[in-house]
Design a protein around this motif. Structure first.
Motif: not given
Length: 758
Positions: A651-672
Motif C-alpha cells: 500500500a505504501l509502494s510507489v504506485g499510490h498517491s500520498a493521500a491513498d497511502k494515508a487513507a490506507w494507514i488510517d483504515g488499518f490503524l483506525g484509532g487503535r
C-alpha cells in the motif's frame, strides 16, 4: 320577604383588593397578616376561573409546593398552560389561609379554556416595577422591590402599592378593538423612558375579574378579598360599575375545552432565567427568607458555607462570621432597612469564595435559584397513564427528584429489570425522565445499566400527550412503537431500532408485529448501508434473552437474512466511494464486526470474514476500507503479522498517491495504536514512509495522519514515540532485498509490449 332576608339585604358589603407581586415573600407575609386582620368570608385569587374545584386539594396530605396548575386541551395535550405557586407566593398563602379557616376561595382570571383557545396570548408590555424603581432612583427593579417591600412585613403596605399603581395607570394608554396600537400621549417625564400601555388582553382579563367579583358578592359574600397582581389592583378597587360594559369587552372571546390538574413544579422553573414571564431571579433565596424568620442572613451564609465545603472549599466559622458582618455593613452604608441578596452575594464572593466567580456561580445555581421539587396528593385528578406511572413508582420505590442523580441497575435482579423496563417505556413515550449514561451505551444488553435521572416539570405535559396512546405505560408504549414503523417509507434501520427498544422495554405485545414488519421492509430494501446499519441492533437483541427473559428466537432468521444480503451487496457498495462515504461505511463495518464477535455464531462469523477477505484483496476500493478490512482480518487471525506487513508495504509502494497511502494507514490503524506498540516491523514501515515523504506530500497528508494518530490513547502514543526515538527497526529483509521473480517477469513482459508498440 322573611325577616332574615331583609336583615341580610340591609347589611353592607366590603371588598379589599390586595395588589401583590407574584412569588414575593414580603408580599406573602404581608398578605397573610392582612387577611388575618381583615377576616374575609370569601377570597378570589388571580388564576384560571375553571380551576376552582382544585382549590380543595391545597390542604390535602402530600401537597407540597412548589406546584403548578396545569391546564391542557384534552384533544390536543400539547396546547397547555401552567400557573405555578411556591410556598412564598402570595396566592398560595391566600389559598392556605382559606383552607385553614374554612373560607370560600376561588379563582377569578380568564378560564384556562379561553386562554388555551387563543392562538397567541399576549403578555403585558408594561413593567410597572421597572417604572416605579426608575422613579425611585433605582436602576434595578428587583433591588427596588426587595428594599421597599420584600424586606418588610406590613399589612398596610397594599394601600401604598395600590396607590402607586393607580398613579402609573393615570398616564397609561388603553388599547381597544378599534385601536389596538394607540399612539403615545403625554405622560409624566419620570416615566418617559417607557410607554405605559394597558393592552387589550389585560383589559379583558380585568373585565372578567370584575364579573366574577360581582357574582361572588351576589351569592352573599360580605367581606371579599381579591388577591391579584399589583398592576390590576386599580381596575378592581372601588365601585365595579355596570356589568354591561364588561360584558361587551368579553364578547367574542374564543371558547374551547380544558382539563386542569395539579402537577409538581421546581424552583428553577420559577426563575425568570427559565423564560417564565412572572419569574423571579432568586426563588431559592426567597424561599429562605419566607421560611427562616429568625436570623435569616446568618442561616443563609451557613448554608452557603456548607455547600462550599461539600465542594472541597475550606470554609471556617470565622469566614461565616466575617461574611455576616460584611453584609450588614454594606446594607448600613447603602441605607437599606435589611440585608438583601446583593449584599449577601458580595459578602459571599469576597469572604467565602475568595473572589472565585466559579464557586459563586455554584452557590447561585444550588442555593439562590435552587432545585426544590414539589409534590401533589395521590387523589389529584390525572390521566390514567399518570396514575399507572405513580403506582409503578410506589411499587419500585423510585422517587422523582429535581436534582440530577445517577443510578446503576443490576439486570440480574427482578427490581433492576423492572426499573429498566419502566425507564425504557418512558423513553419510548417521549417522557425523558432518565437517559442512559454515555459510558454505558456501548454495553447495552449486559447485566448492568447506568441511568441519569432528573425530573422536570414539563414532563407532566409529556405524560398528558402520551396518554393518547393508552391507559398504561405498557399498552401506550406498544401502541406508539408500532405506530412509528407503520408509515410506508420506514427503513430497515428504523424498524430495527424500534424492535430493539421494544425488547428493552419488554413490550411483548408489539414484538411479533415489529418482527413481521422488519421482514417485509428488509425484503424490499436493497440499500446495503441500511442493512448493515440495522444489523448491530438486531445482533444485540439476540443477547437479551438470558438477561431479560425475553424470547428472541424469531430474530435469528431475520438477522441471518440481513447478514447474508449485506455480505452479498458489499462488493458493489464499496465501489467508487469518496473519502466521506468510505469513512461512514467503515463505521458500519466496525459496528457489524463488533456485534458479530459478541454473538459468537460460527456460520455468521465465517460469512462475514469471507466478505472482508474479498474486500481486502481488491485494488479498486478506497484505502480506508481496504486497510480496515486487513486490520479486522488480522485481529481475527485470518491474516498473520507477516502478511499484514506485506500488504502495508504494497500500500505504501510507489504506485499510490500520498493521500491513498494515508487513507490506507488510517483504515488499518483506525484509532487503535496498540498494534504499532507490539509490531515494530509495521512501525518501521510507516516510519520509513513518513521520513521519505517530500515536503509537499507530507503537508497534504498531515491532517489525515494527525487525525489517525491523535485518536490513540496517551499511553500508546508515548510507547510509539519512545520506540521511534530509540530507532524503529528497518523493514525486514523480505520487504527490501528479496525479489519476487514471478511478479518481475510480468512487469518485464508489460514493459516489452509497451516499448514494442512505441
Amino acid at each position: 320577604m322573611p325577616p332574615g332576608d331583609s336583615a341580610h339585604s340591609a347589611r353592607t358589603t366590603e371588598t379589599r383588593v390586595f395588589g401583590i407581586r407574584h412569588h414575593g415573600p414580603g408580599s406573602a407575609r404581608s398578605l397573610r397578616l392582612a387577611l388575618e386582620k381583615y377576616c374575609p368570608d370569601a377570597i378570589l385569587i388571580e388564576g384560571p376561573a375553571d380551576a376552582d374545584p382544585l382549590a380543595a386539594f391545597v390542604a390535602a396530605d402530600g401537597m407540597e409546593p412548589p406546584v403548578a396548575l396545569l391546564g391542557y386541551h384534552p384533544d390536543e395535550p400539547a396546547r397547555a398552560a401552567m400557573w405555578p405557586f411556591a410556598v412564598f407566593s402570595p396566592e398560595w398563602q391566600a389559598l392556605s389561609y382559606a383552607a385553614e379557616n374554612g373560607v370560600r376561595v376561588g379563582f377569578c382570571d380568564l378560564p384556562a379554556a379561553v386562554t388555551l383557545a387563543m392562538e397567541n396570548e399576549p403578555g403585558d408590555r408594561t413593567d410597572p416595577l421597572a417604572l416605579l424603581a426608575e422613579a425611585g432612583g433605582y436602576d434595578d427593579a428587583e433591588r427596588w422591590w426587595d428594599a421597599i417591600v420584600e424586606s418588610t412585613s406590613d399589612a398596610e403596605i397594599f394601600t401604598a402599592v395600590n396607590e402607586a399603581m393607580a398613579a402609573l395607570r393615570e398616564f397609561a394608554e388603553h388599547e381597544s378593538d378599534e385601536n389596538p396600537r394607540a399612539e403615545a400621549g403625554s405622560m409624566d417625564i419620570a416615566f418617559a423612558s417607557q410607554r405605559i400601555v394597558v393592552d387589550l388582553h389585560t383589559l379583558r382579563r380585568e373585565a372578567y375579574m370584575r364579573q366574577v367579583m360581582r357574582k361572588v358578592l351576589k351569592d352573599g359574600a360580605l367581606r371579599l378579598a381579591v388577591v391579584c397582581g399589583a398592576w390590576h389592583a386599580p381596575a378592581l378597587e372601588g365601585k365595579l360599575g355596570p356589568a354591561a360594559a364588561d360584558a361587551r369587552m368579553l364578547k367574542g372571546l374564543p371558547k374551547g375545552k380544558a382539563t386542569l390538574t395539579w402537577v409538581p413544579w421546581t424552583h428553577s422553573r420559577l426563575a425568570s432565567a427559565s423564560g417564565y414571564g412572572a419569574g423571579v431571579t432568586s426563588p431559592g433565596w426567597y424561599h429562605h427568607l419566607f421560611t427562616q424568620t429568625e436570623q435569616p442572613i446568618a442561616r443563609w451564609l451557613t448554608r452557603v458555607a456548607g455547600t462550599l465545603r461539600a465542594n472541597d472549599l475550606p470554609v471556617s466559622s470565622a469566614h461565616i462570621i466575617e461574611s455576616v458582618r460584611l453584609a450588614e455593613t454594606l446594607a448600613a452604608m447603602r441605607e437599606r432597612p435589611m440585608v438583601g441578596l446583593s449584599e449577601v452575594t458580595e459578602a459571599t464572593r469576597a469572604v467565602l469564595c475568595d473572589g472565585d466567580e466559579t464557586m459563586l456561580r455554584l452557590v447561585t445555581t444550588e442555593l439562590v435559584v435552587g432545585e426544590a421539587l414539589g409534590s401533589v396528593p395521590e387523589g389529584t385528578p390525572t390521566v390514567p397513564l399518570e396514575a399507572d406511572l405513580r403506582a409503578q413508582l410506589r411499587s419500585l420505590r423510585m422517587k422523582q427528584e429535581a436534582q440530577e442523580r445517577t443510578v446503576d441497575l443490576d439486570l440480574r435482579t427482578d427490581s433492576g429489570t423492572a426499573k429498566s423496563r419502566l425507564l425504557h417505556r418512558l423513553r419510548l413515550l417521549g417522557i425523558d425522565w432518565g437517559r442512559l449514561a454515555q459510558s454505558q451505551v456501548r454495553n447495552t444488553g449486559t447485566f448492568r445499566e447506568t441511568w441519569t435521572l432528573r425530573w422536570r416539570p414539563e414532563l407532566a405535559v409529556a405524560i398528558v400527550e402520551a396518554a393518547r396512546w393508552g391507559t398504561t405505560l405498557r399498552t401506550a408504549a406498544e401502541a406508539k412503537v408500532l405506530d412509528t414503523v407503520a408509515y410506508p417509507d420506514a427503513t430497515v434501520g428504523t424498524v430495527a431500532t424500534a424492535l430493539e427498544s421494544a425488547l428493552l422495554a419488554d413490550l411483548g405485545g408489539a414484538t411479533n408485529g415489529l418482527i413481521t414488519r422488519l421482514e417485509s421492509v428488509a425484503a424490499l430494501d436493497h440499500d446495503v448501508t441500511h442493512l448493515l446499519a440495522a444489523l448491530p441492533g438486531l445482533l444485540r437483541t439476540l443477547r437479551y434473552g438470558d438477561v431479560r427473559g425475553t424470547d428472541t428466537a424469531a430474530l435469528g432468521r431475520v438477522a441471518d437474512s440481513l447478514l447474508l444480503r449485506g455480505c452479498a451487496g458489499l462488493p458493489s457498495a464499496v465501489t467508487g466511494l469518496d473519502a466521506d462515504s468510505a469513512t461512514e461505511l467503515r463505521a458500519l463495518i466496525d459496528a457489524v464486526h463488533l456485534a458479530l464477535s459478541a454473538r459468537d455464531n460460527e456460520w455468521a462469523t465465517a460469512t462475514w470474514l469471507s466478505a472482508l477477505t474479498a474486500l481486502a484483496d481488491r485494488a479498486d476500493v478506497h484505502g480506508t476500507l481496504v486497510g480496515r478490512a486487513v486490520r479486522l482480518l488480522c485481529d481475527a487471525e485470518i491474516i498473520d503479522a507477516a502478511e499484514s506487513a506485506r500488504r502495508l508495504s504494497a500500500a505504501l509502494s510507489v504506485g499510490h498517491s500520498a493521500a491513498d497511502k494515508a487513507a490506507w494507514i488510517d483504515g488499518f490503524l483506525g484509532g487503535r495504536g496498540l498494534l504499532l506498540v507490539h509490531d515494530r516491523n509495521l512501525l518501521g514501515l510507516i516510519d520509513s514512509w513518513l521520513c521519505g515523504l517530500p515536503e509537499d506530500q507530507f503537508v497534504a497528508t498531515l491532517p489525515l495522519l494527525r487525525r489517525t494518530f491523535g485518536a490513540f490513547d496517551s499511553g500508546e502514543k508515548q510507547s510509539i514515540a519512545q520506540a521511534v526515538r530509540h530507532g524503529a527497526p528497518t523493514p525486514s529483509a523480505r520487504g527490501t532485498t528479496e525479489f519476487d521473480t514471478e511478479r518481475g517477469a510480468l512487469a518485464l513482459r508489460a514493459v516489452s509490449e509497451i516499448l514494442g508498440v512505441a
